[in-house]
Design a protein around this motif. Structure first.
Motif, PDB file in Angstrom:
ATOM      1  N   GLN A   1      -1.965 -50.618   2.906  1.00  0.00           N
ATOM      2  CA  GLN A   1      -0.847 -49.658   2.813  1.00  0.00           C
ATOM      3  C   GLN A   1      -1.208 -48.371   3.558  1.00  0.00           C
ATOM      4  OE1 GLN A   1      -0.046 -48.328  -1.194  1.00  0.00           O
ATOM      5  NE2 GLN A   1       2.147 -48.127  -0.822  1.00  0.00           N
ATOM      6  N   GLN A   2      -0.273 -47.855   4.354  1.00  0.00           N
ATOM      7  CA  GLN A   2      -0.489 -46.615   5.095  1.00  0.00           C
ATOM      8  C   GLN A   2      -0.417 -45.428   4.139  1.00  0.00           C
ATOM      9  OE1 GLN A   2       0.590 -46.119   8.995  1.00  0.00           O
ATOM     10  NE2 GLN A   2      -0.711 -47.913   9.046  1.00  0.00           N
ATOM     11  N   LYS A   3      -1.201 -44.384   4.476  1.00  0.00           N
ATOM     12  CA  LYS A   3      -1.221 -43.225   3.577  1.00  0.00           C
ATOM     13  C   LYS A   3      -0.582 -41.996   4.220  1.00  0.00           C
ATOM     14  CE  LYS A   3      -3.899 -41.939   0.107  1.00  0.00           C
ATOM     15  NZ  LYS A   3      -5.101 -41.926  -0.660  1.00  0.00           N
ATOM     16  N   ALA A   4       0.327 -41.351   3.446  1.00  0.00           N
ATOM     17  CA  ALA A   4       0.945 -40.102   3.903  1.00  0.00           C
ATOM     18  C   ALA A   4       0.475 -38.976   2.990  1.00  0.00           C
ATOM     19  CB  ALA A   4       2.468 -40.203   3.845  1.00  0.00           C
ATOM     20  N   LEU A   5      -0.025 -37.901   3.598  1.00  0.00           N
ATOM     21  CA  LEU A   5      -0.403 -36.728   2.817  1.00  0.00           C
ATOM     22  C   LEU A   5       0.577 -35.595   3.126  1.00  0.00           C
ATOM     23  CD1 LEU A   5      -4.304 -36.668   3.062  1.00  0.00           C
ATOM     24  CD2 LEU A   5      -2.835 -37.760   1.337  1.00  0.00           C
ATOM     25  N   ILE A   6       1.045 -34.943   2.072  1.00  0.00           N
ATOM     26  CA  ILE A   6       2.047 -33.893   2.246  1.00  0.00           C
ATOM     27  C   ILE A   6       1.472 -32.565   1.769  1.00  0.00           C
ATOM     28  CG2 ILE A   6       4.350 -33.119   1.530  1.00  0.00           C
ATOM     29  CD1 ILE A   6       5.211 -35.998   1.578  1.00  0.00           C
ATOM     30  N   ILE A   7       1.684 -31.523   2.572  1.00  0.00           N
ATOM     31  CA  ILE A   7       1.191 -30.183   2.217  1.00  0.00           C
ATOM     32  C   ILE A   7       2.342 -29.404   1.612  1.00  0.00           C
ATOM     33  CG2 ILE A   7       0.113 -28.065   3.081  1.00  0.00           C
ATOM     34  CD1 ILE A   7      -0.555 -29.845   5.659  1.00  0.00           C
ATOM     35  N   GLY A   8       2.347 -29.221   0.296  1.00  0.00           N
ATOM     36  CA  GLY A   8       3.371 -28.410  -0.360  1.00  0.00           C
ATOM     37  C   GLY A   8       4.391 -29.238  -1.110  1.00  0.00           C
ATOM     38  N   ALA A   9       4.661 -28.812  -2.354  1.00  0.00           N
ATOM     39  CA  ALA A   9       5.665 -29.494  -3.188  1.00  0.00           C
ATOM     40  C   ALA A   9       6.911 -28.638  -3.314  1.00  0.00           C
ATOM     41  CB  ALA A   9       5.078 -29.821  -4.557  1.00  0.00           C
ATOM     42  N   GLY A  10       7.350 -28.027  -2.174  1.00  0.00           N
ATOM     43  CA  GLY A  10       8.682 -27.415  -2.142  1.00  0.00           C
ATOM     44  C   GLY A  10       9.702 -28.548  -2.154  1.00  0.00           C
ATOM     45  N   VAL A  11      10.991 -28.193  -2.235  1.00  0.00           N
ATOM     46  CA  VAL A  11      12.008 -29.247  -2.369  1.00  0.00           C
ATOM     47  C   VAL A  11      11.956 -30.205  -1.179  1.00  0.00           C
ATOM     48  CG1 VAL A  11      13.928 -27.912  -1.341  1.00  0.00           C
ATOM     49  CG2 VAL A  11      14.387 -29.636  -3.071  1.00  0.00           C
ATOM     50  N   ALA A  12      11.640 -29.681   0.018  1.00  0.00           N
ATOM     51  CA  ALA A  12      11.578 -30.561   1.190  1.00  0.00           C
ATOM     52  C   ALA A  12      10.341 -31.447   1.139  1.00  0.00           C
ATOM     53  CB  ALA A  12      11.572 -29.735   2.475  1.00  0.00           C
ATOM     54  N   GLY A  13       9.238 -30.919   0.646  1.00  0.00           N
ATOM     55  CA  GLY A  13       8.022 -31.727   0.530  1.00  0.00           C
ATOM     56  C   GLY A  13       8.229 -32.868  -0.453  1.00  0.00           C
ATOM     57  N   ILE A  14       8.906 -32.571  -1.550  1.00  0.00           N
ATOM     58  CA  ILE A  14       9.153 -33.625  -2.555  1.00  0.00           C
ATOM     59  C   ILE A  14      10.100 -34.671  -1.966  1.00  0.00           C
ATOM     60  CG2 ILE A  14       9.911 -34.116  -4.912  1.00  0.00           C
ATOM     61  CD1 ILE A  14       9.559 -31.073  -5.502  1.00  0.00           C
ATOM     62  N   ALA A  15      11.140 -34.189  -1.251  1.00  0.00           N
ATOM     63  CA  ALA A  15      12.100 -35.136  -0.659  1.00  0.00           C
ATOM     64  C   ALA A  15      11.410 -36.023   0.379  1.00  0.00           C
ATOM     65  CB  ALA A  15      13.255 -34.368  -0.016  1.00  0.00           C
ATOM     66  N   ALA A  16      10.504 -35.425   1.157  1.00  0.00           N
ATOM     67  CA  ALA A  16       9.780 -36.228   2.159  1.00  0.00           C
ATOM     68  C   ALA A  16       8.899 -37.260   1.439  1.00  0.00           C
ATOM     69  CB  ALA A  16       8.930 -35.321   3.047  1.00  0.00           C
ATOM     70  N   ALA A  17       8.288 -36.835   0.335  1.00  0.00           N
ATOM     71  CA  ALA A  17       7.429 -37.758  -0.427  1.00  0.00           C
ATOM     72  C   ALA A  17       8.243 -38.958  -0.909  1.00  0.00           C
ATOM     73  CB  ALA A  17       6.810 -37.012  -1.613  1.00  0.00           C
ATOM     74  N   ILE A  18       9.449 -38.681  -1.410  1.00  0.00           N
ATOM     75  CA  ILE A  18      10.308 -39.770  -1.915  1.00  0.00           C
ATOM     76  C   ILE A  18      10.679 -40.720  -0.776  1.00  0.00           C
ATOM     77  CG2 ILE A  18      12.649 -40.243  -2.804  1.00  0.00           C
ATOM     78  CD1 ILE A  18      12.302 -37.536  -4.406  1.00  0.00           C
ATOM     79  N   ARG A  19      11.099 -40.140   0.335  1.00  0.00           N
ATOM     80  CA  ARG A  19      11.544 -40.985   1.451  1.00  0.00           C
ATOM     81  C   ARG A  19      10.397 -41.845   2.009  1.00  0.00           C
ATOM     82  NH1 ARG A  19      16.548 -40.214   3.476  1.00  0.00           N
ATOM     83  NH2 ARG A  19      17.735 -38.479   2.599  1.00  0.00           N
ATOM     84  N   LEU A  20       9.205 -41.254   2.073  1.00  0.00           N
ATOM     85  CA  LEU A  20       8.076 -42.024   2.617  1.00  0.00           C
ATOM     86  C   LEU A  20       7.607 -43.073   1.616  1.00  0.00           C
ATOM     87  CD1 LEU A  20       6.163 -39.161   4.467  1.00  0.00           C
ATOM     88  CD2 LEU A  20       7.573 -40.975   5.469  1.00  0.00           C
ATOM     89  N   ALA A  21       7.691 -42.754   0.321  1.00  0.00           N
ATOM     90  CA  ALA A  21       7.320 -43.759  -0.695  1.00  0.00           C
ATOM     91  C   ALA A  21       8.282 -44.942  -0.608  1.00  0.00           C
ATOM     92  CB  ALA A  21       7.355 -43.128  -2.084  1.00  0.00           C
ATOM     93  N   VAL A  22       9.579 -44.641  -0.413  1.00  0.00           N
ATOM     94  CA  VAL A  22      10.563 -45.724  -0.279  1.00  0.00           C
ATOM     95  C   VAL A  22      10.236 -46.577   0.956  1.00  0.00           C
ATOM     96  CG1 VAL A  22      13.006 -46.211   0.204  1.00  0.00           C
ATOM     97  CG2 VAL A  22      12.402 -44.520  -1.538  1.00  0.00           C
ATOM     98  N   LYS A  23       9.704 -45.930   1.984  1.00  0.00           N
ATOM     99  CA  LYS A  23       9.340 -46.678   3.215  1.00  0.00           C
ATOM    100  C   LYS A  23       8.082 -47.510   3.035  1.00  0.00           C
ATOM    101  CE  LYS A  23      11.308 -45.011   7.261  1.00  0.00           C
ATOM    102  NZ  LYS A  23      11.235 -44.474   8.578  1.00  0.00           N
ATOM    103  N   GLY A  24       7.406 -47.347   1.897  1.00  0.00           N
ATOM    104  CA  GLY A  24       6.221 -48.170   1.641  1.00  0.00           C
ATOM    105  C   GLY A  24       4.897 -47.443   1.779  1.00  0.00           C
ATOM    106  N   TYR A  25       4.931 -46.149   2.057  1.00  0.00           N
ATOM    107  CA  TYR A  25       3.678 -45.386   2.160  1.00  0.00           C
ATOM    108  C   TYR A  25       3.098 -45.099   0.770  1.00  0.00           C
ATOM    109  CZ  TYR A  25       4.135 -44.307   7.120  1.00  0.00           C
ATOM    110  OH  TYR A  25       4.208 -44.394   8.490  1.00  0.00           O
TER     111      TYR A  25
END
Ligand code: FAD
Length: 488
Positions: A1-25
């Motif tokens: 599984q590919q790994k995505a690291l996100i810097i910051g849990a602002g609303v956009a960071g959380i949204a990016a986390a959700i979208r990338l998790a849905v993509k399988g990261y």
């Protein structure tokens, strides 16, 4: 599984986390603060609850789509109501204008209060709608920095109509051409502040904002604004995203044009992709400081958007004439914007925005009381004597509200805390305490926002209010969508 690291849990960071998790990261989010949400956070003060930052919720569909994307029912996580009256406007001459959500009712109200013809008001919104139809697809929903964007039929159609978006005069000039009544010009000029800009300089293209507010409406999340953050964090966790709080990222480790990972408390965390939700200015100056040749100086040196001064007041009385959103206008709007943008100071008669969430969520204040989020627009932090300015502003705001409400409000304030450009900067790493990244005071602003992907570091992406398409919750959420569309 590919790994995505996100810097910051602002609303956009959380949204990016959700979208990338849905993509399988496999997704991990590193956040400096001990809580999620960045600007979109909350706190409690002697029995009163306050949303710390955003208070106006528009385009809820961009939140809902995150739940549906993940195959969940949005209502199980998050609910909200549409406002019948978006905002109450109080003018120094005693006019009280109710901005009804219903377009016909609103036009009738404006007609009654100002004598403006209903036809002219409808005309204004038709113009606003046209700008939206042309710009939405090109400027908001996609990357401006990707060839693919320019190859679609819809983009080409929009580009051919770009001369109709009113980019060559200011918002104020355009509003004056529509309306004789100064109160209405002021009403529409205020929309520039929705992205921290100056209506006397910002292009009339931003007159699209009244359409967004009237067509899509304004909402109140049942759990308060913070429930946006809270419900998205829950969704992300349900998808397996890991949040690490109190973990400031120190460095994006770059080698050979790729981000190897993030250095946090001296430890390297490896990644296949890195997404920065930190203000792009600080992302470069702090996290990429060893790579100065990567700095896009033309973007980083742009003028920043305005900041805010907020007094969070526990008030031991209720005011039936007030609602969730209230504006108390200044008498001379141009002088207020000159003070902010030219003199870089606080105007002595500022327009005051008063948000009272306890009007909709009674337990936000003790019985018989109200939680007042009292905000004025102020310049970005360039080293002003804020303590002195805040003392003066506090007196001016209390004087103004007392005069408008016909009662001295000072003795009603039972507790207080303050947010100013310095604390906005230190709490959310927003350069100069700007609310919306760079300002939109020029026609070229949309092209001078940082892209959602690095042009030099192949697996580094950017989301949040300081990059394309811009600040505010809806656009910050769209930035996360553009990042995920880009990632394979
Ligand atoms: P932020 O909320 O800025 O979050 C960035 C996060 O990154 C923070 O949590 C920060 O701690 C973290 N971070 C930074 N550096 C690091 C690091 N090195 N390591 C780890 N973590 C790091 N918008 C609206 O739509 N409606 C409104 O009514 C509205 N009003 C506003 C009023 C105020 C007072 C403010 C401050 C903002 C307002 N906004 C409003 C704008 C809106 O809040 C923002 O556009 C949006 O919340 C930005 O979200 P973001 O994800 O870009 O970043």
């Amino acid at each position: 599984q590919q790994k995505a690291l996100i810097i910051g849990a602002g609303v956009a960071g959380i949204a990016a986390a959700i979208r990338l998790a849905v993509k399988g990261y496999a997704v991990e989010v590193f956040e400096s603060n001990s809580y999620a949400g960045g600007k979109l956070s909350e706190f409690e003060q002697a029995g009163y609850r306050f949303d710390a930052g955003p208070s106006l919720f528009t385009m809820p569909q961009y939140v809902d789509e995150l739940f549906t994307l993940a195959g969940k029912d949005p209502e199980q996580y998050f609910s909200y109501k549409k406002l019948d009256v978006v905002c109450h406007y109080f003018y120094p001459d005693g006019t009280h204008l109710k901005a009804y959500a219903d377009p016909d009712k609103f036009a009738e109200e404006v007609n009654i209060q100002t004598g403006e013809s209903i036809n002219n008001i409808q005309n204004y919104y038709r113009n606003s709608n046209r700008i939206y139809d042309i710009t939405n697809h090109v400027f908001l929903e996609q990357s401006l920095h990707r060839l693919k964007t320019y190859l679609s039929k819809q983009t080409v159609k929009s580009i051919l109509r770009l001369f109709q978006i009113d980019a060559f005069r200011t918002m104020h000039q355009a509003n004056q051409s529509f309306y004789q009544d100064k109160r209405l010009v002021q009403f529409y000029d205020r929309y520039a502040t929705y992205n921290g800009s100056n209506p006397y300089r910002a292009p009339a293209t931003l007159n699209v904002i009244p359409h967004l507010e009237q067509h899509f409406g304004a909402y109140f999340p049942d759990g308060g604004m913070y429930s946006i953050t809270d419900s998205l964090v829950k969704l992300a966790q349900d998808l397996g995203v890991q949040f690490h709080y109190g973990q400031p990222v120190e460095e994006i480790v770059v080698k050979g044009g790729r981000a190897e990972g993030l250095k946090v408390k001296g430890t390297l965390h490896s990644a296949d992709i890195v997404v920065s939700n930190m203000d792009v200015w600080f992302t470069y100056r702090k996290l990429l400081k060893n790579h100065p040749r990567l700095f896009p100086e033309n973007i980083l040196k742009q003028e920043r958007s305005s900041s805010a001064l907020i007094f969070y007041w526990g008030v031991k009385q209720q005011f039936p004439q007030l609602d969730l959103h209230n504006i108390f206008f200044s008498a001379v709007y141009e002088a207020e914007f000159n003070a902010i943008w030219k003199e870089k100071t606080i105007y002595h008669d500022p327009t005051v925005y008063l948000n009272i969430s306890s009007k909709f969520k009674a337990d936000d204040a003790p019985e018989g009381c109200e939680n007042w989020f009292t905000m004025i627009n102020v310049p970005a932090n360039t080293g002003q004597d804020w303590d002195q300015l805040i003392t003066e502003a506090r007196q001016n705001i209390i004087r103004k509200l007392s005069a408008q409400l016909g009662q001295d409000i000072a003795p009603l304030i039972v507790n207080e805390s303050i947010l100013d450009p310095r604390s906005i900067e230190s709490k959310t790493s927003s350069y100069q305490g700007s609310l919306y990244g760079n300002s939109s005071n020029s026609q070229f602003a949309a092209f001078l926002r940082h892209a959602n992907r690095s042009s030099n570091v192949s697996n580094l992406y950017f989301c949040g209010g300081s990059v394309h398409p811009g600040g505010g919750i809806p656009l910050a959420l769209l930035s996360a969508k553009i990042v995920s569309d880009w990632v394979k």
